[in-house]
Enzyme design. Structure first.
Site, PDB file in Angstrom:
ATOM      1  N   ASP A  21       0.695  -1.389   0.037  1.00  0.00           N
ATOM      2  CA  ASP A  21       0.245  -0.021   0.243  1.00  0.00           C
ATOM      3  C   ASP A  21       0.648   0.814   0.085  1.00  0.00           C
ATOM      4  O   ASP A  21       2.482   1.121   0.801  1.00  0.00           O
ATOM      5  CB  ASP A  21      -1.485   0.199   0.725  1.00  0.00           C
ATOM      6  CG  ASP A  21      -2.209   0.783   1.054  1.00  0.00           C
ATOM      7  OD1 ASP A  21      -2.636   1.513  -0.168  1.00  0.00           O
ATOM      8  OD2 ASP A  21      -2.391   1.346   2.273  1.00  0.00           O
ATOM      9  N   HIS A  38       2.140   3.568  -9.400  1.00  0.00           N
ATOM     10  CA  HIS A  38       1.838   2.194  -9.688  1.00  0.00           C
ATOM     11  C   HIS A  38       2.842   1.154 -10.122  1.00  0.00           C
ATOM     12  O   HIS A  38       2.963   0.221 -10.173  1.00  0.00           O
ATOM     13  CB  HIS A  38       0.344   1.858 -10.674  1.00  0.00           C
ATOM     14  CG  HIS A  38      -0.496   2.369  -9.169  1.00  0.00           C
ATOM     15  ND1 HIS A  38      -1.202   1.899  -8.556  1.00  0.00           N
ATOM     16  CD2 HIS A  38      -1.859   3.606  -9.418  1.00  0.00           C
ATOM     17  CE1 HIS A  38      -2.182   2.201  -7.659  1.00  0.00           C
ATOM     18  NE2 HIS A  38      -2.605   3.514  -8.442  1.00  0.00           N
ATOM     19  N   THR A  67     -11.126  -6.463  -4.362  1.00  0.00           N
ATOM     20  CA  THR A  67     -12.407  -6.466  -4.866  1.00  0.00           C
ATOM     21  C   THR A  67     -13.287  -5.066  -4.900  1.00  0.00           C
ATOM     22  O   THR A  67     -13.998  -4.589  -5.660  1.00  0.00           O
ATOM     23  CB  THR A  67     -13.680  -7.340  -3.987  1.00  0.00           C
ATOM     24  OG1 THR A  67     -13.254  -7.163  -2.884  1.00  0.00           O
ATOM     25  CG2 THR A  67     -13.082  -8.675  -4.141  1.00  0.00           C
ATOM     26  N   ARG A  72     -12.036   2.349  -7.914  1.00  0.00           N
ATOM     27  CA  ARG A  72     -11.269   4.013  -8.403  1.00  0.00           C
ATOM     28  C   ARG A  72     -11.872   4.195  -9.754  1.00  0.00           C
ATOM     29  O   ARG A  72     -12.427   3.885 -10.046  1.00  0.00           O
ATOM     30  CB  ARG A  72     -10.122   3.080  -8.005  1.00  0.00           C
ATOM     31  CG  ARG A  72      -9.359   2.973  -7.242  1.00  0.00           C
ATOM     32  CD  ARG A  72      -8.064   2.455  -6.750  1.00  0.00           C
ATOM     33  NE  ARG A  72      -7.876   2.160  -4.949  1.00  0.00           N
ATOM     34  CZ  ARG A  72      -6.293   2.345  -4.835  1.00  0.00           C
ATOM     35  NH1 ARG A  72      -5.401   2.379  -5.825  1.00  0.00           N
ATOM     36  NH2 ARG A  72      -5.954   1.748  -3.022  1.00  0.00           N
ATOM     37  N   LEU A 132      10.214 -20.080  -4.877  1.00  0.00           N
ATOM     38  CA  LEU A 132       9.515 -19.643  -4.351  1.00  0.00           C
ATOM     39  C   LEU A 132       7.818 -19.840  -5.167  1.00  0.00           C
ATOM     40  O   LEU A 132       7.749 -19.887  -5.618  1.00  0.00           O
ATOM     41  CB  LEU A 132       9.428 -18.489  -4.277  1.00  0.00           C
ATOM     42  CG  LEU A 132       8.321 -17.338  -3.380  1.00  0.00           C
ATOM     43  CD1 LEU A 132       7.924 -17.113  -1.759  1.00  0.00           C
ATOM     44  CD2 LEU A 132       8.885 -15.765  -4.159  1.00  0.00           C
ATOM     45  N   ARG A 195      -5.134  -1.599   9.525  1.00  0.00           N
ATOM     46  CA  ARG A 195      -6.532  -2.512   9.284  1.00  0.00           C
ATOM     47  C   ARG A 195      -6.194  -3.439   7.681  1.00  0.00           C
ATOM     48  O   ARG A 195      -4.492  -3.270   7.216  1.00  0.00           O
ATOM     49  CB  ARG A 195      -6.917  -1.485   8.374  1.00  0.00           C
ATOM     50  CG  ARG A 195      -6.889  -0.967   7.608  1.00  0.00           C
ATOM     51  CD  ARG A 195      -8.421   0.360   6.004  1.00  0.00           C
ATOM     52  NE  ARG A 195      -7.768   0.742   5.565  1.00  0.00           N
ATOM     53  CZ  ARG A 195      -7.385   1.870   6.050  1.00  0.00           C
ATOM     54  NH1 ARG A 195      -7.535   3.040   7.124  1.00  0.00           N
ATOM     55  NH2 ARG A 195      -7.506   2.528   4.326  1.00  0.00           N
ATOM     56  N   SER A 197      -7.987  -4.613   5.256  1.00  0.00           N
ATOM     57  CA  SER A 197      -8.667  -3.996   3.941  1.00  0.00           C
ATOM     58  C   SER A 197      -9.684  -4.923   3.494  1.00  0.00           C
ATOM     59  O   SER A 197      -8.755  -5.612   2.607  1.00  0.00           O
ATOM     60  CB  SER A 197      -7.683  -3.517   3.128  1.00  0.00           C
ATOM     61  OG  SER A 197      -7.643  -2.214   3.655  1.00  0.00           O
TER      62      SER A 197
END
Ligand code: IPE
Ligand code: IPE
Ligand code: MG
Length: 241
Positions: A21, A38, A67, A72, A132, A195, A197
């Site tokens: 975030d 981004h 979701t 946005r 991984l 939080r 989210s």
């Protein structure tokens, strides 16, 4: 700040989950557009996952698009989907060189068809990789995952594939998008928000939570070492490794 030297390499978290975030605020801080934020975030995902793989961590789950993120502005959503296309294409292309197994979690039916196809290809060509195991959460919501799991269980009940008395935590786990893989030991959320989210609501029941002020594009390997170090100082209740 603790560094690589302070880490107990014999007790790395087996599964690290990350809520990536703060791309937008990182961009604002640097007088850039949100889209640039981004892109920087996506580049950092590549860097950090490569390093997590190199450390020998077995599982990582990263939150890339929720979701709720459809709400946005359309331009931002379109840009994020474009970045996703680039990511998938690049990793399909270089899959031979990497030892990472990729699985996408979330409701993929709402994603564009070409993206769904690329996802299937990437999952297929990486399925036998032994490094991984990277889960990328796309159009993912913890509640949505639980709803879809309950629908699948309901269907199997109707088809007599499951009986009511069989339903327990272990069975429910098998119906989740994250089926067959252990719950996260450590959750990291960047950017100062404290939080969940709607991330991995079932799976995080006993996970150690770590929050940092750093914005995701600025989150470095040193920050990861710090998170792992802090994790290693904690006394865990369950799921300890
Ligand atoms: C996280 O960064 C990336 C996604 C949710 C896709 P944000 O875009 O949420 O950045 P902030 O929270 O606005 O800074
Ligand atoms: C969570 O971040 C989702 C991802 C990182 C993909 P958000 O920025 O969307 O979460 P909220 O809206 O602040 O809770
Ligand atoms: Mg955010």
């Amino acid at each position: 700040m603790n560094t690589k030297r302070d880490i107990d390499w014999d007790h790395l978290p087996n599964h690290i989950a990350i809520i990536m975030d703060g791309n937008g605020r990182w961009a604002q801080k640097h007088n850039k557009s949100r889209t640039e934020g981004h892109r920087a975030g996506s580049d950092n995902l590549e860097t950090i996952t490569k390093e997590i793989n190199r450390l020998g961590v077995s599982y990582a789950t990263v939150y890339a698009f929720s979701t709720e993120n459809w709400k946005r502005p359309k331009g931002e959503v379109d840009f994020l989907m474009g970045l996703l296309r680039q990511y998938l294409k690049k990793h399909i292309h270089q899959a031979k060189k990497e030892n990472v197994k990729v699985r996408i979690i979330g409701e993929r039916k709402q994603l564009a068809e070409d993206i769904q196809k690329q996802i299937l290809i990437l999952e297929d060509i990486t399925k036998d990789k032994t490094g991984l195991f990277l889960q990328i959460a796309l159009n993912y919501g913890g509640r949505d995952e639980l709803v879809r799991s309950m629908q699948k269980i309901g269907q199997d009940l109707l088809n007599n594939k499951v009986v009511l008395d069989d339903i327990n935590e272990e069975i429910i786990q098998k119906y989740l998008d994250t089926a067959e893989i252990p719950d996260p030991d450590l959750l990291i959320r960047t950017s100062g928000e404290i939080r969940l989210s709607n991330f991995l609501l079932w799976q995080l029941a006993y996970t150690e939570l770590y929050f940092t002020e750093k914005y995701w594009p600025d989150f470095s390997m040193d920050d990861l070492y710090e998170a792992i170090y802090q994790f290693q100082q904690r006394k865990r209740r369950f799921g300890a490794i």
